[in-house]
Design an enzyme around this catalytic site. Structure first.
Site, PDB file in Angstrom:
ATOM      1  NE  ARG A 184      47.275  53.356  22.487  1.00 42.69           N
ATOM      2  CZ  ARG A 184      47.073  53.216  20.816  1.00 42.69           C
ATOM      3  NH1 ARG A 184      48.353  53.440  20.228  1.00 42.69           N
ATOM      4  NH2 ARG A 184      46.835  52.094  20.070  1.00 42.69           N
ATOM      5  N   GLY A 225      43.391  29.795  37.770  1.00 43.76           N
ATOM      6  CA  GLY A 225      43.355  30.492  39.644  1.00 43.76           C
ATOM      7  C   GLY A 225      43.015  29.304  40.679  1.00 43.76           C
ATOM      8  CG  ASP A 226      39.646  30.601  41.888  1.00 47.41           C
ATOM      9  OD1 ASP A 226      40.364  31.473  42.721  1.00 47.41           O
ATOM     10  OD2 ASP A 226      39.463  30.489  41.490  1.00 47.41           O
ATOM     11  CB  THR A 254      48.290  21.064  56.065  1.00 46.59           C
ATOM     12  OG1 THR A 254      49.494  21.939  56.908  1.00 46.59           O
ATOM     13  CG2 THR A 254      49.802  20.255  55.394  1.00 46.59           C
ATOM     14  CG  HIS A 298      44.970  36.125  45.825  1.00 45.75           C
ATOM     15  ND1 HIS A 298      45.665  37.133  45.166  1.00 45.75           N
ATOM     16  CD2 HIS A 298      44.165  35.557  44.786  1.00 45.75           C
ATOM     17  CE1 HIS A 298      46.128  36.284  44.152  1.00 45.75           C
ATOM     18  NE2 HIS A 298      45.450  35.992  43.863  1.00 45.75           N
ATOM     19  CB  THR A 342      34.684  37.639  37.114  1.00 43.39           C
ATOM     20  OG1 THR A 342      35.003  39.130  36.404  1.00 43.39           O
ATOM     21  CG2 THR A 342      35.309  36.062  37.488  1.00 43.39           C
ATOM     22  CG  ASN A 352      39.790  39.606  37.163  1.00 36.63           C
ATOM     23  OD1 ASN A 352      40.306  40.183  37.712  1.00 36.63           O
ATOM     24  ND2 ASN A 352      39.914  39.880  35.551  1.00 36.63           N
ATOM     25  CB  ALA A 353      42.221  37.664  40.636  1.00 35.85           C
ATOM     26  NE  ARG A 410      31.146  32.470  37.774  1.00 35.55           N
ATOM     27  CZ  ARG A 410      32.057  32.841  36.600  1.00 35.55           C
ATOM     28  NH1 ARG A 410      31.152  32.539  35.235  1.00 35.55           N
ATOM     29  NH2 ARG A 410      32.520  33.465  37.016  1.00 35.55           N
ATOM     30  CE  LYS A 432      48.014  28.166  53.524  1.00 36.77           C
ATOM     31  NZ  LYS A 432      47.863  27.411  54.204  1.00 36.77           N
TER      32      LYS A 432
HETATM   33  P1  IMP Z   1      36.664  37.676  33.188  1.00 34.80           P
HETATM   34  O1  IMP Z   1      38.368  37.682  33.575  1.00 34.80           O
HETATM   35  O2  IMP Z   1      36.631  38.285  34.751  1.00 34.80           O
HETATM   36  O3  IMP Z   1      36.128  38.393  32.005  1.00 34.80           O
HETATM   37  O4  IMP Z   1      36.831  35.784  33.803  1.00 34.80           O
HETATM   38  C1  IMP Z   1      37.194  35.383  32.605  1.00 34.80           C
HETATM   39  C2  IMP Z   1      37.029  34.263  32.856  1.00 34.80           C
HETATM   40  O5  IMP Z   1      38.470  33.924  33.923  1.00 34.80           O
HETATM   41  C3  IMP Z   1      35.803  33.711  33.502  1.00 34.80           C
HETATM   42  O6  IMP Z   1      35.952  31.928  33.561  1.00 34.80           O
HETATM   43  C4  IMP Z   1      36.335  33.844  34.955  1.00 34.80           C
HETATM   44  O7  IMP Z   1      35.738  32.642  35.750  1.00 34.80           O
HETATM   45  C5  IMP Z   1      37.551  33.770  35.138  1.00 34.80           C
HETATM   46  N1  IMP Z   1      38.426  34.228  36.295  1.00 34.80           N
HETATM   47  C6  IMP Z   1      39.253  35.751  36.211  1.00 34.80           C
HETATM   48  N2  IMP Z   1      39.654  35.770  36.801  1.00 34.80           N
HETATM   49  C7  IMP Z   1      39.685  34.598  38.125  1.00 34.80           C
HETATM   50  C8  IMP Z   1      39.739  33.888  39.465  1.00 34.80           C
HETATM   51  O8  IMP Z   1      40.488  35.499  40.189  1.00 34.80           O
HETATM   52  N3  IMP Z   1      40.038  32.888  39.202  1.00 34.80           N
HETATM   53  C9  IMP Z   1      39.249  32.530  38.702  1.00 34.80           C
HETATM   54  N4  IMP Z   1      38.474  32.158  37.607  1.00 34.80           N
HETATM   55  C10 IMP Z   1      38.849  33.561  36.885  1.00 34.80           C
HETATM   56 MG    MG Z   2      41.191  33.245  43.587  1.00 36.00          MG
END
Ligand code: IMP
Ligand code: MG
Length: 338
Positions: free
Chosen positions: A137, A12-13, A321, A42, A123, A39-40, A252, A18
């Protein structure tokens, strides 16, 4: 390249936000579909402004692109509606009736789970708990919420019809290959399959419709939360190299390691990309900063990119870049033909 899928090749990240925002501005897709969940995060920087989007597709910077949330995605209504306002996307954003909805109880359940929060380093956004309910379900879906009436559309139908018309659709993957529930560093993973095949199934398009898969790597590797990170650097070394980053969602500090070719090879095997995007080349080669043409990159940066292409046997076509969406060397014409 009617259907282009963007997928993360590390933890991730990698800079998918971008890359997707660049594709939005340069290719002007008709539709951009977001997968995954809140949780992700961008990060999109354009025209001097920075947005951190957790559910709105990163193509929002192009006003003409319809923004859609996949049926397999999970949103939280407050987060979603806030981002609709922040990105000024009301009127062009659509949610599938089957998109899952995370409720406060899911967040509470997840945050009180010591194992998830401490051992795995979740997260804590309720994504795993809502996914559990979906599998059992009992999760409520977008169609069950008054707040989302008027924003509902049939996303698989819209995407497939657009592809039939020859339009361009960008599918925005989330997280990275090695956070995949199936192919990652289990149990230190997220609650879904983050690879190209998993992303497609969340949207509701056949693998036969995919024209391009862009696998995104950052020029070094970062990871938040627990789990192995081969070659992990000490916090002092991370500072010394200028690789300090913080999680978009949790704030974090991200752990960091040098680029890992073995991991990259496996990500290529699992996702079978047609192209590779590499972000933050300027972190390895400061002379690359802000450059938008191949010939303007320092020779050592060009060599690094060429060696990576050769080692992975996949062309590197997009090279980030700098922070701005348009800080990109776009080699697609030269490498892939018109
Ligand atoms: P969860 O999916 O929020 O339960 O997180 C589970 C693991 O995936 C943890 O180590 C998080 O830091 C990581 N994680 C979840 N989503 C992302 C993301 O978008 N970027 C980076 N790490 C993520
Ligand atoms: Mg990210």
């Amino acid at each position: 390249m009617p259907l282009t899928l963007v997928v993360g090749g590390q933890f991730g990240d990698e800079g998918k936000g971008k890359v997707v925002s660049y594709l939005g501005l340069s290719d002007k897709p008709s539709i951009c579909v977001r997968t995954g969940s809140i949780n992700a995060g961008h990060t999109v920087t354009y025209n001097g402004r920075t947005w951190k989007v957790r559910i709105i597709p990163s193509c929002f910077v192009n006003q003409s692109t319809k923004l859609m949330i996949a049926p397999g995605a999970l949103l939280k209504i407050d987060v979603f509606l806030r981002e609709v306002e922040e990105t000024n996307s009301r009127g062009r954003v659509w949610v599938d009736e089957r998109t899952g909805v995370i409720e406060d109880a899911h967040v509470e359940r997840e945050r009180s789970d010591e194992y998830l929060m401490r051992t795995i380093g979740s997260t804590g956004q309720g994504v795993g708990a809502a996914t559990m309910d979906r599998v059992m379900r009992r999760l409520r879906l977008a169609r069950d919420f008054q707040e989302l009436r008027g924003l509902i559309t049939d996303v698989p139908l819209a995407v497939n019809e657009e592809l039939d018309r020859g339009g361009l659709v960008v599918v925005e993957g989330t997280q990275g290959t090695f956070l995949s529930l199936y192919h990652g560093t289990y149990p230190y993973v997220t609650s879904r399959d983050t690879t190209a095949a998993g992303i497609l199934s969340e949207v509701g398009v056949s693998p036969r419709r995919v024209d391009d898969i862009i696998l995104v790597f950052k020029s070094y590797v970062t990871r938040v939360g627990a789990g192995e990170l081969p070659g992990e650097l000490s916090p002092e070394e991370v500072v010394a190299r200028g690789w300090v980053e913080r999680g978009t969602v949790t704030g974090r500090p991200r752990r960091a390691a040098p680029f890992n070719l073995d991991l990259a090879r496996r990500a290529v095997m699992l996702n079978r990309p047609t192209q590779i995007a590499i972000t933050k080349l300027d972190a390895l080669f400061p002379g690359a900063r802000g450059k938008r043409r191949w010939v303007d990159l320092p020779p050592e940066a060009r060599r690094w990119v060429e060696e990576l292409s050769e080692a992975l046997k996949v062309p590197v076509t997009l090279i980030g870049t700098g922070e701005d969406s348009l800080d990109m060397v776009d080699m697609r014409r030269e490498v892939m033909g018109p």
